[in-house]
Enzyme design. Structure first.
Site: not given
Ligand code: PEP
Ligand code: MG
Length: 551
Positions: A188, A430, A454, A501
């Protein structure tokens, strides 16, 4: 010349001083003191500093947002020296003969509880002010710098690695670039760097040493190179690249206001991924046409306790209102795995990426879920909000989510609180499970959004956090691309739209594949909007093929 080689995870070239992140340990440990006068002197210094900080904040606030906003900080500044509060600290110090940190913390907790137990709602709300002021004094006592960066000028931030809860609390205005020893392109921190549109390198290992702190460095987020004292040729290379970057940014400005449409008329919604309301400025500056993923868990990671319904409502409403009628897809809490907040008290797991995370936590903790859904529906009255659930693997999960939504809508209706009953509901694709049953899931929702970070991890059995996997972690793998096709076909056969996304959405080399798959939306970091738009406008959708799906 000192050359350090890592993996570039967010492009761009920058020059700045290296600053090493100091991990703040804010745990207060009680210890005995035999010099209470010294403890009292430390308190006076910390109070003095707190008062100065708060007066500066009030001043800044007055300039930027007017008198009303400044009052909060002025009140905090007065509270720092409140007689009853200070007396409570002194009593604790004398009684326990301990360090001042312990006395301040204990007095803060007692005072906050006293306010929280009052009948009057206004006085109850003061408990939060007490906690805030107490934390500020504690930070000053323990030398913790809020925002983590004790520098007047923006810096290249170096760290061993940064947890999501650490990155969210950084003072972004002080960061030119990231350089970490560990980490991966899907961490992240890398995602945050891309959202901010600044360079980042991970996997530098031991080559980046604390003794380099304060040295001027050059960073290239494309090649993964970090250089101190460059030789003439290297310096020229950096300077040329920097100039090109400036020129490219200038050229891309022409894309603002243009439609996201291919030469043969296929329209793609180009939206943005954000982690906080503050990121909306970058979305608007880059002309994003909506928010395709608001990672709401960052509100939780930035807090030291569960954000209240009102706090969440304020954040969601601010984003919805700022986007002015454009779609804002807010993903419900995706905590767990690498995103940990202490107050959730999650059990330590052997395999947290496959453990109790995201929607699983929400379905197990209905009160936490309900609070967020109430905030989301209340915000739906102020813009085009859509709600998205992460990590779905089964049809029963989405049915339970829908039941929770229905019950919240009923509550709000009975309370006379406005909301949009037609708020779109979507899920993230995901997990391989959601791909295989996409046809069934599509009947339950209004849209799909593929989380390729993911999905790649689970499809290829490759940990997205692990930097050593190298070529094994391959988001272009035909298995991942075929999963996209499976989901896209199921979505379209059932009359719903589908987007991406995950980070792959911004991969321009895959745009022809996404067009051939009929992707309706691509949600990318704000800095990727204009390059993606330029590429879409050069493309011819009907000539795109699915060759990359072959092995
Ligand atoms: C994803 O998994 O692709 C995604 C967008 O969600 P996150 O990166 O927050 O897990
Ligand atoms: Mg995900």
């Amino acid at each position: 010349m000192i050359l350090m080689q890592g993996k570039g995870v967010s492009t761009g070239v920058e020059r700045g001083k290296l600053y090493f992140y100091h991990r703040a340990d804010s745990t207060v440990v009680k210890c005995a003191s035999d010099n209470l006068e010294e403890e009292k002197r430390r308190l006076v210094d910390a109070q003095e500093k707190a008062r100065e900080q708060l007066e500066q904040l009030a001043e800044k606030c007055r300039e930027e947002a007017g008198d009303e906003s400044a009052i909060l900080f002025e009140t905090h500044a007065l509270f720092v020296e409140d007689e009853d509060y200070v007396e409570c600290i002194m009593n604790e110090l004398e009684a326990e003969q301990c360090n001042i940190e312990h006395a301040v913390q204990t007095a803060g907790v007692q005072f906050a509880e006293m306010f929280a137990n009052m009948d009057d709602a206004y006085m109850q709300a003061r408990a939060a002010d007490v906690r805030d002021v107490t934390q500020r004094i504690l930070n000053n006592l323990m030398g913790i710098v809020p925002g983590g960066i004790d520098s007047e000028e923006p810096v290249i931030l170096a760290a061993d690695d940064l947890a999501p809860s650490e990155t969210i609390q950084l003072d972004k205005s002080k960061i030119l670039a990231f350089a970490t020893q560990g980490g991966s392109g899907n961490s992240h921190t890398a995602i945050l760097a891309r959202t901010m549109g600044i360079p980042a390198i991970c996997g530098l290992g031991d080559s980046i040493r604390p003794e380099y702190a304060g040295r001027m460095a050059y960073i290239d987020g494309e090649t993964g190179r970090l250089v101190i004292d460059p030789d003439e040729i290297t310096l020229k290379g950096f300077q040329d690249k920097y100039q090109k970057q400036v020129e490219m940014k200038r050229l891309l400005q022409a894309m603002k206001g243009q439609e996201d449409v291919t030469l043969d008329g296929k329209h793609v919604n180009v939206y943005c991924n954000i982690g906080s309301p503050a990121d909306v400025d970058a979305v608007l500056a880059n002309d994003g046409q909506g928010i395709g993923l608001f990672r709401s868990e960052f509100l939780y990671l930035a807090a030291s306790d569960y954000p209240t319904e009102d706090e969440q409502f304020a954040a969601y409403k601010a984003v919805a209102a700022a986007m002015n009628g454009k779609r804002v897809i807010i993903r419900t809490l995706d905590i767990g795995a690498d995103k940990q907040a202490d107050y959730f008290n999650l059990t330590k797991e052997e395999n947290p990426a496959m453990g109790l995370r995201a929607i699983r936590i929400c379905l197990n903790r209905p009160e936490v879920f309900r609070t967020q859904l109430r905030a989301l529906y209340r915000a739906s009255a102020f813009g085009k909000v859509a709600i998205m659930f992460p990590m779905i693997t089964s049809v029963w999960e989405i049915k339970e989510c829908r039941r929770a939504c229905k019950s919240v809508m009923q509550e709000l209706q009975e309370e006379g609180v406005p909301f949009n009953p037609d708020t779109e509901i979507g899920i993230m694709i995901e997990t391989p499970a959601s791909v295989f049953i996409a046809d069934e899931l599509a009947k339950e929702v209004d849209f799909f959004s593929v989380g390729t970070n993911d999905l790649t991890q689970y499809t290829l059995a490759c940990d997205r956090q692990c930097n050593d996997l190298g070529k094994f972690f391959d988001p272009h793998h035909p298995a991942v691309l075929r999963a996209l096709k499976h989901a896209a076909d199921a979505a379209h056969a059932n009359g719903i739209w589908i987007g991406i996304c995950g980070e792959l959405g911004a991969d321009l080399t895959l745009l022809p594949t996404f067009l051939a798959l009929g992707m309706d939306e691509l949600s990318v970091s704000p800095a990727s909007v204009l390059p993606l738009r330029a590429e879409i406008r050069k493309s011819i959708a009907k000539t795109c093929d699915l060759k990359l799906l072959e092995c």
